[in-house]
Design a protein around this motif. Structure first.
Motif, PDB file in Angstrom:
ATOM      1  N   VAL A   1       0.207  -1.492   0.080  1.00  0.00           N
ATOM      2  CA  VAL A   1       0.174   0.160  -0.409  1.00  0.00           C
ATOM      3  C   VAL A   1       1.100   0.998   0.168  1.00  0.00           C
ATOM      4  CG1 VAL A   1      -1.246   1.329   1.313  1.00  0.00           C
ATOM      5  CG2 VAL A   1      -1.599  -1.309   1.379  1.00  0.00           C
ATOM      6  N   ARG A   2       0.770   2.307  -0.506  1.00  0.00           N
ATOM      7  CA  ARG A   2       1.544   3.521  -0.347  1.00  0.00           C
ATOM      8  C   ARG A   2       0.269   4.458   0.368  1.00  0.00           C
ATOM      9  NH1 ARG A   2       3.029   7.585  -6.176  1.00  0.00           N
ATOM     10  NH2 ARG A   2       2.981   8.924  -4.825  1.00  0.00           N
ATOM     11  N   ASN A   3       1.561   5.077   1.344  1.00  0.00           N
ATOM     12  CA  ASN A   3       0.595   5.840   2.043  1.00  0.00           C
ATOM     13  C   ASN A   3       1.704   7.389   2.435  1.00  0.00           C
ATOM     14  OD1 ASN A   3      -1.377   4.461   3.649  1.00  0.00           O
ATOM     15  ND2 ASN A   3      -0.270   3.121   4.340  1.00  0.00           N
ATOM     16  N   ASN A   4       1.636   8.147   3.385  1.00  0.00           N
ATOM     17  CA  ASN A   4       2.417   9.355   3.486  1.00  0.00           C
ATOM     18  C   ASN A   4       2.710   9.372   5.016  1.00  0.00           C
ATOM     19  OD1 ASN A   4       2.079  12.309   4.553  1.00  0.00           O
ATOM     20  ND2 ASN A   4       2.338  11.924   2.389  1.00  0.00           N
ATOM     21  N   TYR A   5       3.787   9.506   4.766  1.00  0.00           N
ATOM     22  CA  TYR A   5       4.495   9.181   5.836  1.00  0.00           C
ATOM     23  C   TYR A   5       5.298  10.790   6.950  1.00  0.00           C
ATOM     24  CZ  TYR A   5       3.807   4.041   6.016  1.00  0.00           C
ATOM     25  OH  TYR A   5       3.424   3.109   5.201  1.00  0.00           O
ATOM     26  N   TRP A   6       4.852  10.630   8.494  1.00  0.00           N
ATOM     27  CA  TRP A   6       5.690  11.805   8.966  1.00  0.00           C
ATOM     28  C   TRP A   6       6.754  11.384  10.247  1.00  0.00           C
ATOM     29  CZ3 TRP A   6       4.821  16.848   7.224  1.00  0.00           C
ATOM     30  CH2 TRP A   6       3.611  17.404   6.861  1.00  0.00           C
ATOM     31  N   GLY A   7       7.676  12.282   9.802  1.00  0.00           N
ATOM     32  CA  GLY A   7       9.075  11.776  10.659  1.00  0.00           C
ATOM     33  C   GLY A   7       8.353  12.560  11.995  1.00  0.00           C
ATOM     34  N   GLN A   8       9.390  11.850  13.308  1.00  0.00           N
ATOM     35  CA  GLN A   8       8.650  12.667  14.100  1.00  0.00           C
ATOM     36  C   GLN A   8       9.492  14.196  14.578  1.00  0.00           C
ATOM     37  OE1 GLN A   8      11.716  11.205  13.841  1.00  0.00           O
ATOM     38  NE2 GLN A   8      13.520  12.897  15.241  1.00  0.00           N
ATOM     39  N   GLY A   9      10.078  14.854  13.900  1.00  0.00           N
ATOM     40  CA  GLY A   9      10.767  16.611  14.050  1.00  0.00           C
ATOM     41  C   GLY A   9      11.676  17.204  14.604  1.00  0.00           C
ATOM     42  N   THR A  10      12.441  17.460  14.286  1.00  0.00           N
ATOM     43  CA  THR A  10      14.040  17.913  14.746  1.00  0.00           C
ATOM     44  C   THR A  10      13.674  19.695  14.581  1.00  0.00           C
ATOM     45  OG1 THR A  10      16.489  17.447  14.541  1.00  0.00           O
ATOM     46  CG2 THR A  10      14.924  18.407  12.918  1.00  0.00           C
ATOM     47  N   GLN A  11      14.549  19.591  16.136  1.00  0.00           N
ATOM     48  CA  GLN A  11      14.085  21.655  16.523  1.00  0.00           C
ATOM     49  C   GLN A  11      15.625  22.386  16.047  1.00  0.00           C
ATOM     50  OE1 GLN A  11      11.536  23.303  18.451  1.00  0.00           O
ATOM     51  NE2 GLN A  11      13.112  25.236  17.348  1.00  0.00           N
ATOM     52  N   VAL A  12      15.280  23.400  15.062  1.00  0.00           N
ATOM     53  CA  VAL A  12      16.153  24.197  14.264  1.00  0.00           C
ATOM     54  C   VAL A  12      15.620  25.168  15.377  1.00  0.00           C
ATOM     55  CG1 VAL A  12      16.762  25.624  12.310  1.00  0.00           C
ATOM     56  CG2 VAL A  12      16.303  22.868  11.869  1.00  0.00           C
ATOM     57  N   THR A  13      17.069  25.505  15.452  1.00  0.00           N
ATOM     58  CA  THR A  13      16.982  27.191  16.703  1.00  0.00           C
ATOM     59  C   THR A  13      17.869  27.939  15.818  1.00  0.00           C
ATOM     60  OG1 THR A  13      15.624  26.672  18.567  1.00  0.00           O
ATOM     61  CG2 THR A  13      16.543  28.518  19.050  1.00  0.00           C
ATOM     62  N   VAL A  14      17.484  29.557  15.678  1.00  0.00           N
ATOM     63  CA  VAL A  14      18.003  30.343  15.219  1.00  0.00           C
ATOM     64  C   VAL A  14      18.792  31.485  15.767  1.00  0.00           C
ATOM     65  CG1 VAL A  14      19.694  31.706  12.971  1.00  0.00           C
ATOM     66  CG2 VAL A  14      17.709  29.530  12.683  1.00  0.00           C
ATOM     67  N   SER A  15      19.561  31.348  16.722  1.00  0.00           N
ATOM     68  CA  SER A  15      19.743  32.853  17.284  1.00  0.00           C
ATOM     69  C   SER A  15      21.286  32.722  17.901  1.00  0.00           C
ATOM     70  CB  SER A  15      18.603  31.652  18.652  1.00  0.00           C
ATOM     71  OG  SER A  15      19.060  33.407  20.021  1.00  0.00           O
ATOM     72  N   SER A  16      20.948  34.827  18.303  1.00  0.00           N
ATOM     73  CA  SER A  16      22.652  34.364  18.549  1.00  0.00           C
ATOM     74  C   SER A  16      22.335  34.761  20.561  1.00  0.00           C
ATOM     75  CB  SER A  16      22.922  35.554  18.089  1.00  0.00           C
ATOM     76  OG  SER A  16      21.865  37.359  18.155  1.00  0.00           O
TER      77      SER A  16
END
Length: 123
Positions: A108-123
């Motif tokens: 079967v063809r399905n759509n999948y998602w990962g769990q996510g990874t945080q990207v923070t851009v800050s000084s």
């Protein structure tokens, strides 16, 4: 049986670079379109970049010229190279893929998602 696992997020200063990776695993027959989405606090999830199985790419206007998506089909992996990062790029980044499972698992063809990874851009 199919999983997407992201890696490579973290904290980076404005103007810096990061590379995200997303590897698919499990009983996979074929992987079609792959992409990266992001969701910032209080905002809707949005498409960042996508790549077809043939290598055609599509980018959000906000990241054109700064981000690059690529894939290694043999490794079942998609990458997002992010450069010239801005504070407004801060978000949780999610991998997404259209995958057909092996016939043993129904094919079967399905759509999948990962769990996510945080990207923070800050000084």
């Amino acid at each position: 049986q199919v999983q997407l696992v992201e890696s490579g997020g973290g904290l980076v200063q404005p103007g810096g670079s990061l590379r995200l990776s997303c590897a698919a695993s499990g009983s996979i027959l074929s992987i079609y379109d792959m992409g990266w989405y992001r969701q910032a606090p209080g905002k809707q999830r949005e498409l960042v970049a996508a790549i077809t199985s043939g290598g055609s790419t599509n980018y959000a206007d906000s990241v054109k010229g700064r981000f690059s998506i690529s894939r290694e089909n043999a490794k079942k992996t998609v990458y997002l190279q992010m450069s010239s990062l801005k504070p407004e790029d801060t978000a949780v980044y999610y991998c997404n893929a259209d995958i057909r499972s092996s016939p043993l698992w129904g094919g079967v063809r399905n759509n999948y998602w990962g769990q996510g990874t945080q990207v923070t851009v800050s000084s």
